[in-house]
Design a protein around this motif. Sequence first.
Motif, PDB file in Angstrom:
ATOM      1  N   UNK A 229      -7.063 -18.143 -28.672  1.00 36.17           N
ATOM      2  CA  UNK A 229      -7.278 -17.084 -29.614  1.00 36.17           C
ATOM      3  C   UNK A 229      -6.227 -16.179 -29.317  1.00 36.17           C
ATOM      4  N   UNK A 230      -5.866 -15.697 -28.226  1.00 38.00           N
ATOM      5  CA  UNK A 230      -4.911 -14.514 -28.292  1.00 38.00           C
ATOM      6  C   UNK A 230      -3.356 -15.262 -28.550  1.00 38.00           C
ATOM      7  N   UNK A 231      -3.157 -16.287 -28.227  1.00 41.24           N
ATOM      8  CA  UNK A 231      -1.724 -16.981 -28.802  1.00 41.24           C
ATOM      9  C   UNK A 231      -1.788 -16.742 -30.252  1.00 41.24           C
ATOM     10  N   UNK A 232      -2.873 -17.214 -30.896  1.00 43.30           N
ATOM     11  CA  UNK A 232      -3.168 -17.538 -32.370  1.00 43.30           C
ATOM     12  C   UNK A 232      -2.725 -16.099 -33.006  1.00 43.30           C
ATOM     13  N   UNK A 233      -3.480 -15.089 -32.476  1.00 40.65           N
ATOM     14  CA  UNK A 233      -3.368 -13.931 -32.870  1.00 40.65           C
ATOM     15  C   UNK A 233      -1.851 -13.094 -32.891  1.00 40.65           C
ATOM     16  N   UNK A 234      -1.337 -13.448 -31.677  1.00 49.94           N
ATOM     17  CA  UNK A 234       0.209 -13.032 -31.551  1.00 49.94           C
ATOM     18  C   UNK A 234       1.112 -14.006 -32.367  1.00 49.94           C
ATOM     19  N   UNK A 235       0.887 -15.158 -32.793  1.00 53.38           N
ATOM     20  CA  UNK A 235       1.910 -16.030 -33.490  1.00 53.38           C
ATOM     21  C   UNK A 235       0.864 -16.745 -34.273  1.00 53.38           C
ATOM     22  N   UNK A 236       0.635 -16.160 -35.407  1.00 50.75           N
ATOM     23  CA  UNK A 236      -0.238 -16.995 -36.605  1.00 50.75           C
ATOM     24  C   UNK A 236       0.055 -18.338 -36.836  1.00 50.75           C
TER      25      UNK A 236
END
Length: 222
Positions: A155-162
């Motif tokens: 979730x955090x990586x997806x938030x930082x790198x859509x």
Amino acid sequence: MEQMGNEWAVDASELGWLQKRLANSLGDGVHMVSEIVPPGFDSYVRVFHSWFAEDDEGRRTTWREQAERCGVSYTSDMTVRALVPSLGPPLSAVRWLIDEGEPDSRSRGALVEILAGVTGEQPVFFSYELAVLASGGDGPIVVRATLSELESIRARLLSAHPGIAGPEHWWPEDRSWVVGSDYDLCSTYVACSEEVGRRFLIDDGLEALPLAPNARVDERRQ
């Protein structure tokens, strides 16, 4: 190091041991399991990503069901190309799509549950490599956490790198297994012990088959 909430992205040099062990491509579009997860383990498993309906992502089906629909053998070396006749009309009223680059949430949960049974709470490394570069990042990100934190890391990586998919590799501190996914592949591969490999094959939450480290993963074989 790059802070991510309560987690830390550790030095990408943690990837060094893995990159040294992964096989090189044979060229001419030929790619093998040992390019995704390293050779030298006792067991290798292909975890198939599930198919979902174009108009309802919650509606899922398996590779076995697709193979039965179009009359092809259900084997560990199946390709998407072999299933094309079953992925839409006239054999199917539904147009089916596939998750690329990462397994679906149910499969991830099953992977975590099985691996936690042998890994416990020891640290696990989760790496994002080409996926970070493709999303405009500067390079690999490797996060040290526990298996139970996989979804929060995603979730955090997806938030930082859509749009990012992954992690591409995950392995425990003792390096007793490696999970590997590639951004353009429709299956995830696991290198592990024979005991862990058997657990994958009997788990109801996974569609998985055994294969060899020199088995091909590219679509050109069929």
